[in-house]
Design an enzyme around this catalytic site. Sequence first.
Site, short mmCIF file in Angstrom:
data_model
loop_
_atom_site.label_atom_id
_atom_site.label_comp_id
_atom_site.label_asym_id
_atom_site.label_seq_id
_atom_site.Cartn_x
_atom_site.Cartn_y
_atom_site.Cartn_z
N ARG A 1 -1.49 4.77 10.57
CA ARG A 1 -1.59 6.17 10.18
C ARG A 1 -1.83 7.03 11.41
O ARG A 1 -2.67 6.72 12.24
CB ARG A 1 -2.81 6.40 9.27
CG ARG A 1 -2.72 5.79 7.94
CD ARG A 1 -3.65 6.47 6.95
NE ARG A 1 -5.06 6.55 7.32
CZ ARG A 1 -5.99 7.09 6.55
NH1 ARG A 1 -5.64 7.63 5.39
NH2 ARG A 1 -7.24 7.12 6.91
N THR B 1 -2.27 13.71 11.18
CA THR B 1 -1.44 14.10 10.02
C THR B 1 -1.56 13.11 8.86
O THR B 1 -1.17 13.41 7.75
CB THR B 1 0.05 14.14 10.43
OG1 THR B 1 0.44 12.79 10.81
CG2 THR B 1 0.29 15.06 11.62
N ASP C 1 -13.12 1.19 7.80
CA ASP C 1 -11.76 0.92 8.27
C ASP C 1 -11.46 -0.57 8.06
O ASP C 1 -12.03 -1.44 8.72
CB ASP C 1 -11.64 1.29 9.75
CG ASP C 1 -10.20 1.21 10.23
OD1 ASP C 1 -9.67 2.22 10.69
OD2 ASP C 1 -9.59 0.11 10.12
N ASP D 1 -10.16 -2.62 11.16
CA ASP D 1 -11.21 -2.85 12.16
C ASP D 1 -12.22 -3.88 11.67
O ASP D 1 -12.68 -4.72 12.44
CB ASP D 1 -11.92 -1.53 12.50
CG ASP D 1 -11.09 -0.65 13.43
OD1 ASP D 1 -10.18 -1.21 14.10
OD2 ASP D 1 -11.34 0.55 13.50
C1 PRP Z 1 -4.93 1.61 6.79
C2 PRP Z 1 -4.73 0.74 5.59
C3 PRP Z 1 -3.47 1.30 4.98
C4 PRP Z 1 -3.58 2.77 5.29
C5 PRP Z 1 -3.99 3.46 4.04
O1 PRP Z 1 -4.14 1.19 7.82
O2 PRP Z 1 -4.67 -0.62 5.86
O3 PRP Z 1 -2.30 0.74 5.56
O4 PRP Z 1 -4.57 2.90 6.31
O5 PRP Z 1 -4.00 4.82 4.20
P1 PRP Z 1 -3.01 5.79 3.44
O6 PRP Z 1 -3.01 5.40 2.00
O7 PRP Z 1 -3.63 7.14 3.66
O8 PRP Z 1 -1.66 5.68 4.08
P2 PRP Z 1 -4.21 1.80 9.30
O9 PRP Z 1 -3.22 2.90 9.45
O10 PRP Z 1 -5.63 2.14 9.63
O11 PRP Z 1 -3.66 0.61 10.19
P3 PRP Z 1 -4.23 -0.85 10.46
O12 PRP Z 1 -4.00 -1.66 9.21
O13 PRP Z 1 -3.39 -1.30 11.59
O14 PRP Z 1 -5.69 -0.76 10.81
N1 URA Z 2 -7.70 3.08 5.80
C1 URA Z 2 -8.86 2.38 5.88
O1 URA Z 2 -8.92 1.34 6.55
N2 URA Z 2 -9.92 2.84 5.22
C2 URA Z 2 -9.90 3.95 4.47
O2 URA Z 2 -10.91 4.31 3.86
C3 URA Z 2 -8.68 4.67 4.39
C4 URA Z 2 -7.60 4.20 5.06
#
Ligand code: PRP
Ligand code: URA
Length: 225
Positions: free
Chosen positions: A120, A124, A216, A219
């Site tokens: 993400r 945005t 997160d 993480d």
């Molecule tokens: C997180 C999560 C989803 C997304 C959800 O990923 O694992 O993929 O955010 O958010 P949304 O519904 O608003 O799109 P992130 O972008 O943090 O990436 P990561 O899995 O690499 O940590």
């Molecule tokens: N992605 C995450 O990992 N946690 C949240 O709460 C939303 C998006």
Amino acid sequence: MRLLYRSRDARNRSRPMRHLVIVDHPLVQHKLALLRMKQTPTAEFRRLVREIALLLGYEITRDLPLAPVPIETPLEAMEARMLAGKKLCIVSILRAGNGLLEGMLELLPSARVGHIGLRRDPTTLAPIEYYFKVPADIAERPVIVVDPMLATANSAVHAVDRLKGAGARDIKFACLLAAPEGVARMREAHPDVPVYAAALDRGLDEHGYIRPGLGDAGDRLFGTR
Ligand code: PRP
Ligand code: URA
């Protein structure tokens, strides 16, 4: 006994599709509470995600088709029932989806696997795609998309758009936590894709994080913060 089996299958087939299924089994809720706790260390977080994935997978595969198969027990021949049709494809939204993928693969060891790399944009909240690889015959397979968090649903909607573009038609989405905003967005964009979640949380904060949430997911799974 056969009649009972048949009527149960028929009931599953005629059940109207639910757009949101909350898997509120006590084991799932207990493990989810442990997962949410801020003091839960990485190794335990990972283990809990895998265990919840197994339980979500049990629910999400409830309507897989079965076919009669003649077998022999040590005592006699019988007609058993086994999974029929093409093997499932599990699609992990990287990177946090890989935590759920592990558990699902324990339940469905022969499943095919696809990966969609998305992150993400922190400002945005739009998804940025950096990887896409799914089986060439995905159109013929039931697909389960896994990602622990359905927040704005920008990532989930993008992933499903891409999978439909690749030909997938029978798609389900599995997550740990869903926000009402994300559920509404998914329902609008992809009304044919049911969402399975362990919980529906209160909503999103100004940074697009699910509250109360678990933080997160990526993480916490990989110990990167
Ligand atoms: C997180 C999560 C989803 C997304 C959800 O990923 O694992 O993929 O955010 O958010 P949304 O519904 O608003 O799109 P992130 O972008 O943090 O990436 P990561 O899995 O690499 O940590
Ligand atoms: N992605 C995450 O990992 N946690 C949240 O709460 C939303 C998006």
